[in-house]
Design a protein around this motif. Structure first.
Motif, PDB file in Angstrom:
ATOM      1  N   LEU A 172      49.274  33.591  35.087  1.00  0.00           N
ATOM      2  CA  LEU A 172      48.328  33.360  36.174  1.00  0.00           C
ATOM      3  C   LEU A 172      47.210  34.390  36.074  1.00  0.00           C
ATOM      4  O   LEU A 172      47.437  35.514  35.622  1.00  0.00           O
ATOM      5  CB  LEU A 172      49.016  33.498  37.540  1.00  0.00           C
ATOM      6  N   LYS A 173      46.020  34.007  36.477  1.00  0.00           N
ATOM      7  CA  LYS A 173      44.877  34.917  36.465  1.00  0.00           C
ATOM      8  C   LYS A 173      44.642  35.444  37.883  1.00  0.00           C
ATOM      9  O   LYS A 173      44.571  34.656  38.830  1.00  0.00           O
ATOM     10  CB  LYS A 173      43.613  34.207  35.966  1.00  0.00           C
ATOM     11  N   PRO A 174      44.488  36.748  38.051  1.00  0.00           N
ATOM     12  CA  PRO A 174      44.220  37.274  39.388  1.00  0.00           C
ATOM     13  C   PRO A 174      42.854  36.855  39.896  1.00  0.00           C
ATOM     14  O   PRO A 174      41.887  36.791  39.136  1.00  0.00           O
ATOM     15  CB  PRO A 174      44.301  38.794  39.194  1.00  0.00           C
ATOM     16  N   THR A 175      42.784  36.559  41.177  1.00  0.00           N
ATOM     17  CA  THR A 175      41.519  36.239  41.822  1.00  0.00           C
ATOM     18  C   THR A 175      40.692  37.500  42.023  1.00  0.00           C
ATOM     19  O   THR A 175      39.462  37.477  42.011  1.00  0.00           O
ATOM     20  CB  THR A 175      41.774  35.562  43.182  1.00  0.00           C
ATOM     21  N   GLY A 176      41.400  38.614  42.218  1.00  0.00           N
ATOM     22  CA  GLY A 176      40.734  39.901  42.391  1.00  0.00           C
ATOM     23  C   GLY A 176      41.636  41.014  41.943  1.00  0.00           C
ATOM     24  O   GLY A 176      42.854  40.847  41.817  1.00  0.00           O
ATOM     25  N   GLY A 177      41.057  42.169  41.655  1.00  0.00           N
ATOM     26  CA  GLY A 177      41.830  43.323  41.237  1.00  0.00           C
ATOM     27  C   GLY A 177      42.035  43.384  39.734  1.00  0.00           C
ATOM     28  O   GLY A 177      41.568  42.521  38.985  1.00  0.00           O
ATOM     29  N   THR A 178      42.766  44.409  39.284  1.00  0.00           N
ATOM     30  CA  THR A 178      42.986  44.619  37.855  1.00  0.00           C
ATOM     31  C   THR A 178      44.448  44.910  37.561  1.00  0.00           C
ATOM     32  O   THR A 178      45.173  45.455  38.389  1.00  0.00           O
ATOM     33  CB  THR A 178      42.146  45.802  37.334  1.00  0.00           C
ATOM     34  N   VAL A 179      44.859  44.515  36.345  1.00  0.00           N
ATOM     35  CA  VAL A 179      46.186  44.835  35.821  1.00  0.00           C
ATOM     36  C   VAL A 179      45.974  45.649  34.548  1.00  0.00           C
ATOM     37  O   VAL A 179      45.364  45.160  33.594  1.00  0.00           O
ATOM     38  CB  VAL A 179      47.005  43.571  35.499  1.00  0.00           C
ATOM     39  N   ASN A 180      46.457  46.885  34.558  1.00  0.00           N
ATOM     40  CA  ASN A 180      46.313  47.750  33.389  1.00  0.00           C
ATOM     41  C   ASN A 180      47.671  48.076  32.795  1.00  0.00           C
ATOM     42  O   ASN A 180      48.631  48.351  33.537  1.00  0.00           O
ATOM     43  CB  ASN A 180      45.614  49.063  33.774  1.00  0.00           C
ATOM     44  N   PHE A 181      47.743  48.056  31.470  1.00  0.00           N
ATOM     45  CA  PHE A 181      48.968  48.403  30.755  1.00  0.00           C
ATOM     46  C   PHE A 181      48.634  49.454  29.708  1.00  0.00           C
ATOM     47  O   PHE A 181      47.758  49.241  28.870  1.00  0.00           O
ATOM     48  CB  PHE A 181      49.577  47.164  30.091  1.00  0.00           C
ATOM     49  N   GLU A 182      49.296  50.575  29.804  1.00  0.00           N
ATOM     50  CA  GLU A 182      49.051  51.714  28.915  1.00  0.00           C
ATOM     51  C   GLU A 182      47.566  52.084  28.890  1.00  0.00           C
ATOM     52  O   GLU A 182      46.983  52.367  27.838  1.00  0.00           O
ATOM     53  CB  GLU A 182      49.575  51.439  27.506  1.00  0.00           C
ATOM     54  N   GLY A 183      46.947  52.032  30.075  1.00  0.00           N
ATOM     55  CA  GLY A 183      45.567  52.474  30.223  1.00  0.00           C
ATOM     56  C   GLY A 183      44.498  51.456  29.914  1.00  0.00           C
ATOM     57  O   GLY A 183      43.305  51.733  30.075  1.00  0.00           O
TER      58      GLY A 183
END
Length: 235
Positions: free
Chosen positions: A51-62
């Motif tokens: 799924l794609k977020p409508t807002g915000g961010t997902v960070n993995f290992e920076g």
């Protein structure tokens, strides 16, 4: 290792997840608690790229991963073990496991070593390696689903309701196995309704209600919270 900043996910006009913040450090076991429909699985699918977020961010290992395809996210080191296991029922136990190692298919030695590790963790799977996955018990199918995820050599494993539908003794064995996987170097993000079992092995947790995180804290803090105990532990 993993950081969600103000993540919102919509299904049409309905917000399934609203402005959630989650942090998972390397080596931790972190649990997401909440009833069905609270937003835990939507969060997992968003981290996995389904799924794609409508807002915000997902960070993995920076680095940001929202917007990356699911296969790229698996290659980055995040592997999800789905709530309903998603096994290949007509295939044998070993064939299911080998499918989990597909991204490492050119590394024959590594695949053999990974297969050995899974069979050492779940000896019953070795005994039943030539049987069809559909013939396994519920607990054995959950072991197979976790074992298949391990075959991808994840840095971070997302476990969605691994105890659902299992007998209490099997649940205890399952959580012992999850601890073992964590001690061997895999960071765990766990979604669970069984708060008592999950908090007993987790470092910290987040409580979901109606798509929002309403409480967060260490396992000790959540265990000692009267509201959490009444709602999820029954004490």
């Amino acid at each position: 290792m993993l950081k969600l900043n103000s993540v919102t996910v919509n299904y049409g006009k309905y917000s399934a997840v609203r402005q959630i913040d989650i942090e998972v450090s390397e080596g931790e076991i972190v649990v997401l608690l909440g009833a069905n429909g609270a937003g835990k699985t939507t969060t997992f699918k968003t981290i996995s790229g389904l799924l794609k977020p409508t807002g915000g961010t997902v960070n993995f290992e920076g680095a940001p991963i929202n917007g990356k395809s699911p296969d790229r996210i698996v290659q980055a080191g995040i592997v999800q073990c789905a709530e309903d296991r998603k096994l290949f029922p007509q295939m044998s136990v070993q064939q299911n496991l080998m499918m989990g190692g597909y991204i490492h298919r050119s590394k024959k030695t590594q695949l053999k070593e990974s297969l050995k590790e899974v069979y050492e963790l779940f000896p019953i799977l070795y005994d039943k390696r030539d049987e069809s996955a559909r013939l396994l018990s519920g607990g054995q199918q959950q072991m197979l689903a976790i074992g298949r995820a391990l075959m991808a050599k994840p840095k971070l494993m997302l476990l969605d309701e691994p105890s659902i539908g299992l007998a209490p003794l099997v649940v205890e064995q399952m959580f012992t196995s999850i601890q073992h996987i964590n001690k061997d170097g895999t960071t765990i993000l766990l979604a669970e309704q069984n708060a008592n079992a999950a908090l007993s092995i987790a470092d910290k947790g987040y409580v979901f209600e109606n798509g929002r995180i309403v409480i967060e804290g260490t396992s000790e803090e959540l265990f000692s919270n009267d509201e959490i105990r009444k709602a999820y532990i029954g004490a």
